[in-house]
Design a protein around this motif. Structure first.
Motif, PDB file in Angstrom:
ATOM      1  N   TYR A  28       0.835  -1.202   0.000  1.00 50.92           N
ATOM      2  CA  TYR A  28       0.000   0.000   0.000  1.00 50.92           C
ATOM      3  C   TYR A  28       0.869   1.251   0.000  1.00 50.92           C
ATOM      4  CZ  TYR A  28      -4.564  -2.206   0.601  1.00 50.92           C
ATOM      5  OH  TYR A  28      -5.719  -2.916   0.401  1.00 50.92           O
ATOM      6  N   ALA A  29       1.912   1.256   0.833  1.00 55.99           N
ATOM      7  CA  ALA A  29       2.790   2.423   0.906  1.00 55.99           C
ATOM      8  C   ALA A  29       3.547   2.630  -0.403  1.00 55.99           C
ATOM      9  CB  ALA A  29       3.784   2.249   2.059  1.00 55.99           C
ATOM     10  N   LEU A  30       3.845   1.543  -1.093  1.00 56.10           N
ATOM     11  CA  LEU A  30       4.617   1.614  -2.329  1.00 56.10           C
ATOM     12  C   LEU A  30       3.800   2.161  -3.491  1.00 56.10           C
ATOM     13  CD1 LEU A  30       7.499   0.693  -3.324  1.00 56.10           C
ATOM     14  CD2 LEU A  30       6.356  -1.349  -4.207  1.00 56.10           C
ATOM     15  N   ILE A  31       2.527   1.759  -3.579  1.00 57.97           N
ATOM     16  CA  ILE A  31       1.717   2.039  -4.771  1.00 57.97           C
ATOM     17  C   ILE A  31       0.778   3.218  -4.599  1.00 57.97           C
ATOM     18  CG2 ILE A  31       0.024   1.052  -6.353  1.00 57.97           C
ATOM     19  CD1 ILE A  31       1.191  -1.712  -5.730  1.00 57.97           C
ATOM     20  N   SER A  32       0.209   3.374  -3.417  1.00 55.53           N
ATOM     21  CA  SER A  32      -0.823   4.404  -3.213  1.00 55.53           C
ATOM     22  C   SER A  32      -0.273   5.795  -3.532  1.00 55.53           C
ATOM     23  CB  SER A  32      -1.338   4.366  -1.776  1.00 55.53           C
ATOM     24  OG  SER A  32      -1.988   3.143  -1.506  1.00 55.53           O
ATOM     25  N   GLY A  33      -0.925   6.463  -4.476  1.00 54.87           N
ATOM     26  CA  GLY A  33      -0.546   7.822  -4.833  1.00 54.87           C
ATOM     27  C   GLY A  33       0.723   7.939  -5.650  1.00 54.87           C
ATOM     28  N   ARG A  34       1.251   6.829  -6.128  1.00 52.93           N
ATOM     29  CA  ARG A  34       2.520   6.863  -6.840  1.00 52.93           C
ATOM     30  C   ARG A  34       2.365   7.564  -8.188  1.00 52.93           C
ATOM     31  NH1 ARG A  34       7.063   3.858  -5.674  1.00 52.93           N
ATOM     32  NH2 ARG A  34       8.662   3.904  -7.306  1.00 52.93           N
ATOM     33  N   GLN A  35       3.303   8.479  -8.509  1.00 50.57           N
ATOM     34  CA  GLN A  35       3.281   9.225  -9.757  1.00 50.57           C
ATOM     35  C   GLN A  35       4.695   9.296 -10.327  1.00 50.57           C
ATOM     36  OE1 GLN A  35       1.567  12.990  -8.414  1.00 50.57           O
ATOM     37  NE2 GLN A  35      -0.387  12.426  -9.346  1.00 50.57           N
ATOM     38  N   LEU A  36       4.797   9.156 -11.634  1.00 49.24           N
ATOM     39  CA  LEU A  36       6.097   9.220 -12.293  1.00 49.24           C
ATOM     40  C   LEU A  36       6.739  10.592 -12.123  1.00 49.24           C
ATOM     41  CD1 LEU A  36       8.237   7.887 -14.088  1.00 49.24           C
ATOM     42  CD2 LEU A  36       6.885   8.570 -16.082  1.00 49.24           C
ATOM     43  N   SER A  37       5.919  11.618 -12.056  1.00 49.52           N
ATOM     44  CA  SER A  37       6.438  12.982 -11.965  1.00 49.52           C
ATOM     45  C   SER A  37       7.234  13.238 -10.693  1.00 49.52           C
ATOM     46  CB  SER A  37       5.295  13.992 -12.063  1.00 49.52           C
ATOM     47  OG  SER A  37       4.364  13.806 -10.996  1.00 49.52           O
ATOM     48  N   THR A  38       7.021  12.428  -9.655  1.00 50.53           N
ATOM     49  CA  THR A  38       7.743  12.617  -8.394  1.00 50.53           C
ATOM     50  C   THR A  38       8.921  11.660  -8.245  1.00 50.53           C
ATOM     51  OG1 THR A  38       6.277  11.073  -7.212  1.00 50.53           O
ATOM     52  CG2 THR A  38       5.626  13.399  -7.269  1.00 50.53           C
ATOM     53  N   LEU A  39       9.157  10.803  -9.253  1.00 47.70           N
ATOM     54  CA  LEU A  39      10.249   9.844  -9.173  1.00 47.70           C
ATOM     55  C   LEU A  39      11.561  10.532  -9.534  1.00 47.70           C
ATOM     56  CD1 LEU A  39      10.840   6.745  -8.738  1.00 47.70           C
ATOM     57  CD2 LEU A  39      10.859   6.574 -11.235  1.00 47.70           C
ATOM     58  N   PRO A  40      12.547  10.519  -8.646  1.00 44.15           N
ATOM     59  CA  PRO A  40      13.820  11.172  -8.971  1.00 44.15           C
ATOM     60  C   PRO A  40      14.552  10.429 -10.088  1.00 44.15           C
ATOM     61  CG  PRO A  40      13.995   9.940  -6.924  1.00 44.15           C
ATOM     62  CD  PRO A  40      12.550   9.912  -7.305  1.00 44.15           C
TER      63      PRO A  40
END
Length: 325
Positions: free
Chosen positions: A238-250
């Motif tokens: 849940y912590a890994l996927i919830s709200g995940r966006q490519l735009s915030t990936l360094p």
């Protein structure tokens, strides 16, 4: 990552002997014979640690340390045993931890993020005196490894990612990119509690799964290797996927090798190409044919060969391109 597939024959009744426990002991002996020793690292050091990381470390101080991070499934020994001798023969010193809530690693802290996992493993590396190292992460271990490389670029020299869908976005689930439609279904798939769930996972992750998977072996595996920390593992997802966006990936600054099974059904090839694009010329993608998400178990020789070649290359040559093998 799933467990290695069970034997393709056997009784459907109750197993008298524990195949999973015997296999676990066998893998531990392989680590010992390869010159590694088990170590429990308390964090912070002191009489009342909040976190303990179990890891296999070289018996002598490592000269060319290579951190190997496992995916979902059993403990690290099950996923990395085939890699020890080839890596050691090539001059590397493998360091193989269990991520928190896998194997013998645990914490009393509530954080379930990949950043917490990354900080924990980095603290364990500091505790054993390893300041700089290469890193290989498979599936979930790739998520943690990617975060480590972004958080600690002074420590992680270069990175190999194996079927690690770090570029996924939560919306991808609803849009049908994956075999699951939500985080809850993903947790049910990757944290199986019944034999039929293990069968589904094996059939999704292996190109050639066993035709017969006896329930007694699957119940045995669940009891011995997969019954601990079920709730915590679901919370990790849940912590890994919830709200995940490519735009915030360094974007990583280290040379990065991306290895993918061409027929991966868990993290489809689109995510491999997405990651390669995201790293903007600082990565190389190797696609392995006739392999799925469990490419590290289906094609260990090919995967290990690519890892060794990548970490031996000069930095200037360690990126760019797409190869199919």
């Amino acid at each position: 990552m799933p467990p290695p597939p069970p034997p393709a024959a056997g009784s459907r009744g109750r197993c008298v002997l524990s195949f999973a426990a015997a296999r676990d002991r066998c893998f531990s002996r392989r680590f010992l014979r390869a010159g590694l020793r088990p170590l429990a690292v308390p964090l912070p050091a002191g009489p009342d640690p909040t976190t303990t990381v179990h890891m296999w470390v070289p018996s002598r101080p490592p000269r060319n340390p290579l951190l190997l991070l496992h995916g979902f499934g059993a403990s690290a020994t099950w996923q990395w045993a085939p890699y020890l001798r080839p890596l050691i023969a090539a001059g590397f010193d493998p360091i193989v931890p269990d991520l928190v809530f896998f194997g013998a690693s645990c914490t009393s802290l509530p954080d379930r993020s990949d950043a917490f996992q990354a900080s924990t493993i980095k603290a364990a590396m500091d505790a054993i005196g390893v300041a700089r190292f290469g890193l290989v992460g498979v599936s979930y271990g790739g998520f943690v490894g990617y975060r480590m490389a972004a958080m600690f670029p002074e420590a992680v020299e270069r990175v190999a990612m194996i079927c690690a869908g770090v570029c996924l976005e939560e919306k991808d689930l609803a849009e049908g990119l994956f075999p699951v439609a939500g985080v809850g279904e993903a947790a049910a798939l990757l944290v199986p509690r019944r034999p039929e769930e293990v069968r589904r996972l094996v059939r999704l992750t292996f190109v050639r799964p066993p035709l017969i998977m006896p329930s007694c072996f699957l119940w045995d595996y669940i009891k011995v290797m997969a019954s601990a920390h079920i709730q915590e593992k679901a919370e990790l997802l849940y912590a890994l996927i919830s709200g995940r966006q490519l735009s915030t990936l360094p974007k990583l600054t280290q040379p990065t090798l991306i290895i993918w099974g061409e027929q991966d059904q868990v993290f489809p090839m689109e995510l491999a190409h997405r990651l390669n694009r995201h790293l903007e010329g600082n990565s190389r993608l190797v696609v392995i044919k006739n392999a799925g998400h469990a490419v590290n178990l289906e094609k260990p020789k090919e995967v290990c060969k690519n890892i060794i070649e990548f970490f031996k290359e000069p930095v200037a040559e360690a990126a760019n391109g797409v190869d199919k093998v």
